[in-house]
Design a protein around this motif. Structure first.
Motif, PDB file in Angstrom:
ATOM      1  N   VAL A  16       0.820  -1.208  -0.101  1.00 43.38           N
ATOM      2  CA  VAL A  16      -0.029   0.130   0.010  1.00 43.38           C
ATOM      3  C   VAL A  16       0.830   1.216   0.021  1.00 43.38           C
ATOM      4  N   ILE A  17       1.904   1.101   0.872  1.00 43.14           N
ATOM      5  CA  ILE A  17       2.767   2.342   0.838  1.00 43.14           C
ATOM      6  C   ILE A  17       3.440   2.601  -0.611  1.00 43.14           C
ATOM      7  N   HIS A  46      -7.691   2.453  -7.390  1.00 46.04           N
ATOM      8  CA  HIS A  46      -8.595   1.328  -7.183  1.00 46.04           C
ATOM      9  C   HIS A  46      -8.073   0.025  -6.417  1.00 46.04           C
ATOM     10  N   LYS A  47      -6.717  -0.118  -7.018  1.00 53.02           N
ATOM     11  CA  LYS A  47      -5.919  -1.174  -6.347  1.00 53.02           C
ATOM     12  C   LYS A  47      -5.680  -0.907  -4.834  1.00 53.02           C
ATOM     13  N   ILE A  48      -5.452   0.230  -4.312  1.00 56.12           N
ATOM     14  CA  ILE A  48      -5.244   0.667  -2.987  1.00 56.12           C
ATOM     15  C   ILE A  48      -6.361   0.359  -2.146  1.00 56.12           C
ATOM     16  N   SER A  49      -7.568   0.835  -2.575  1.00 53.89           N
ATOM     17  CA  SER A  49      -8.967   0.637  -2.070  1.00 53.89           C
ATOM     18  C   SER A  49      -9.179  -0.819  -1.978  1.00 53.89           C
ATOM     19  N   GLN A  53      -9.797  -2.861   1.500  1.00 52.95           N
ATOM     20  CA  GLN A  53     -11.032  -3.326   1.963  1.00 52.95           C
ATOM     21  C   GLN A  53     -10.610  -4.970   2.250  1.00 52.95           C
ATOM     22  N   LEU A  54      -9.881  -5.480   1.440  1.00 46.03           N
ATOM     23  CA  LEU A  54      -9.567  -6.892   1.633  1.00 46.03           C
ATOM     24  C   LEU A  54      -8.818  -6.975   3.182  1.00 46.03           C
TER      25      LEU A  54
END
Length: 61
Positions: A16-17, A46-49, A53-54
């Motif tokens: 994420v970082i 989108h990938k970060i979210s 979320q997961l």
């Protein structure tokens, strides 16, 4: 088991970082009018979210 989940959490956190760093760089390029494919910004967001979320769903289990 705890160390494995902790390690997994750290790898997710690192990913994420890295994605956020990439997003900042892309935004800087966009602001300075450099050539940027704007769809990459949206895909990165989108990938970060998705990852966050997961991660949240797995914590609640």
């Amino acid at each position: 088991m705890i160390s494995k989940t902790n390690r997994n959490f750290k790898s997710i956190e690192e990913e994420v970082i890295n994605l956020k760093k990439q997003l900042v760089i892309l935004r800087m390029k966009k602001i300075t009018k450099q050539k940027v494919e704007t769809h990459i910004i949206k895909k990165t967001q989108h990938k970060i979210s998705q990852i966050l979320q997961l991660n949240q769903v797995n914590k609640n289990k």
